[in-house]
Design a protein around this motif. Structure first.
Motif, PDB file in Angstrom:
ATOM      1  N   SER A 169      72.958  89.093  67.381  1.00 41.16           N
ATOM      2  CA  SER A 169      72.051  88.319  67.874  1.00 41.16           C
ATOM      3  C   SER A 169      70.784  89.026  68.428  1.00 41.16           C
ATOM      4  O   SER A 169      69.617  88.482  68.447  1.00 41.16           O
ATOM      5  N   ASP A 170      70.943  90.277  68.343  1.00 41.72           N
ATOM      6  CA  ASP A 170      69.741  91.200  68.551  1.00 41.72           C
ATOM      7  C   ASP A 170      68.854  91.347  67.387  1.00 41.72           C
ATOM      8  O   ASP A 170      67.893  91.880  67.722  1.00 41.72           O
ATOM      9  N   GLN A 185      60.573  89.626  68.698  1.00 43.82           N
ATOM     10  CA  GLN A 185      60.046  88.101  67.956  1.00 43.82           C
ATOM     11  C   GLN A 185      61.072  87.857  67.089  1.00 43.82           C
ATOM     12  O   GLN A 185      61.436  88.746  66.178  1.00 43.82           O
ATOM     13  N   TYR A 186      61.654  86.709  67.358  1.00 42.63           N
ATOM     14  CA  TYR A 186      62.696  86.155  66.448  1.00 42.63           C
ATOM     15  C   TYR A 186      62.062  85.160  65.374  1.00 42.63           C
ATOM     16  O   TYR A 186      60.803  84.928  65.536  1.00 42.63           O
ATOM     17  N   ARG A 200      58.965  82.463  65.541  1.00 42.11           N
ATOM     18  CA  ARG A 200      58.709  82.462  67.049  1.00 42.11           C
ATOM     19  C   ARG A 200      57.429  83.229  67.516  1.00 42.11           C
ATOM     20  O   ARG A 200      57.084  84.180  66.806  1.00 42.11           O
ATOM     21  N   ALA A 246      66.398  91.361  65.080  1.00 40.50           N
ATOM     22  CA  ALA A 246      64.866  90.710  65.188  1.00 40.50           C
ATOM     23  C   ALA A 246      63.775  91.859  65.156  1.00 40.50           C
ATOM     24  O   ALA A 246      64.004  92.673  64.648  1.00 40.50           O
TER      25      ALA A 246
END
Lengths: 112, 112
Positions: free
Chosen positions: B84-85, B38-39, B42, B87
């Motif tokens: 970017s991982d 889950q970002y 989102r 989260a």
């Protein structure tokens, strides 16, 4: 990935108002679910449905109600919103015999 | 009752290093295990699942998970972490009524 659409994405409403969170999926999935999640916290199942005219309460007690009149549509309603209902609501669905549950983008509800 | 546990609230790792996010399960019968990411702001995105077969499961974005029956674990791994991982990661088990039961989530922070 399944196509699951939730509206509105963000909603701020006053105490005592009635609100409906919409959830639709275009994949013909029979099973649909609503989860509630406080920011950055764990998810709790509040409602689920195995098909048209089927609705069940989940593990977390909720004052919301749901309906399943059409396969693709699983709306959640709060008759009288309270600040304690402030949360993110996530809709999900899975296909018959499908092992994976897919989620929508969520609806953020803030009750002031 | 089916359950999963994520013992770490947060995992910190440097970019380029391998990462592991831990999950243990408690089920009766054969487990159906899942990882979701889950970002911020989102919904949940499906990463991978274990139903049966090979103990090493490969998923999206270079992630994989290893099912270990003797240790009742299903740890998520990636050989080389990206910023970017970063989260929130959730482990889940599907119960016999086709509902997902989630762990409490682990926040992954990857530092440049």
């Amino acid at each position: 990935e399944a196509d699951i659409y939730q509206t509105p994405r963000y909603l701020v409403i006053g105490t005592g108002k009635k609100i409906t969170l919409e959830c639709s999926q275009t994949m013909g999935h029979d099973k649909m679910y609503w989860y509630q999640q406080d920011p950055g916290m764990e998810l709790h199942l509040i409602h689920y449905s195995y098909g048209v005219n089927s609705t069940e309460k989940g593990d977390l007690s909720s004052e919301s109600t749901v309906s399943r009149i059409r396969t693709e549509h699983f709306p959640l309603t709060l008759e009288s919103a309270r600040p304690s209902h402030t949360s993110q609501y996530l809709c999900a669905s899975s296909s018959p015999g499908g092992n994976t549950i897919y989620f929508g983008e969520g609806s953020w509800l803030t009750v002031v | 009752a089916q359950s999963v546990a994520q013992p770490e609230d947060q995992v910190n790792v440097a970019e380029g290093n391998p990462l592991t996010v831990k999950c243990t399960y408690s089920v009766s019968g054969n487990p159906y295990l899942f990882w979701y990411v889950q970002y911020p702001n989102r919904g949940l995105q499906f990463l991978l699942k274990y139903i049966t077969g090979d103990n090493l499961v490969k998923g999206s974005y270079g992630f994989e998970a290893e099912f270990n029956k003797s240790q009742t674990s299903f740890h998520l791994k990636k050989p080389s972490a990206l910023v970017s991982d970063s989260a929130l990661y959730f482990c889940a088990v599907r119960d016999f009524t086709d509902k997902l039961i989630f762990g409490t989530g682990t926040r992954l922070q990857v530092f440049p």
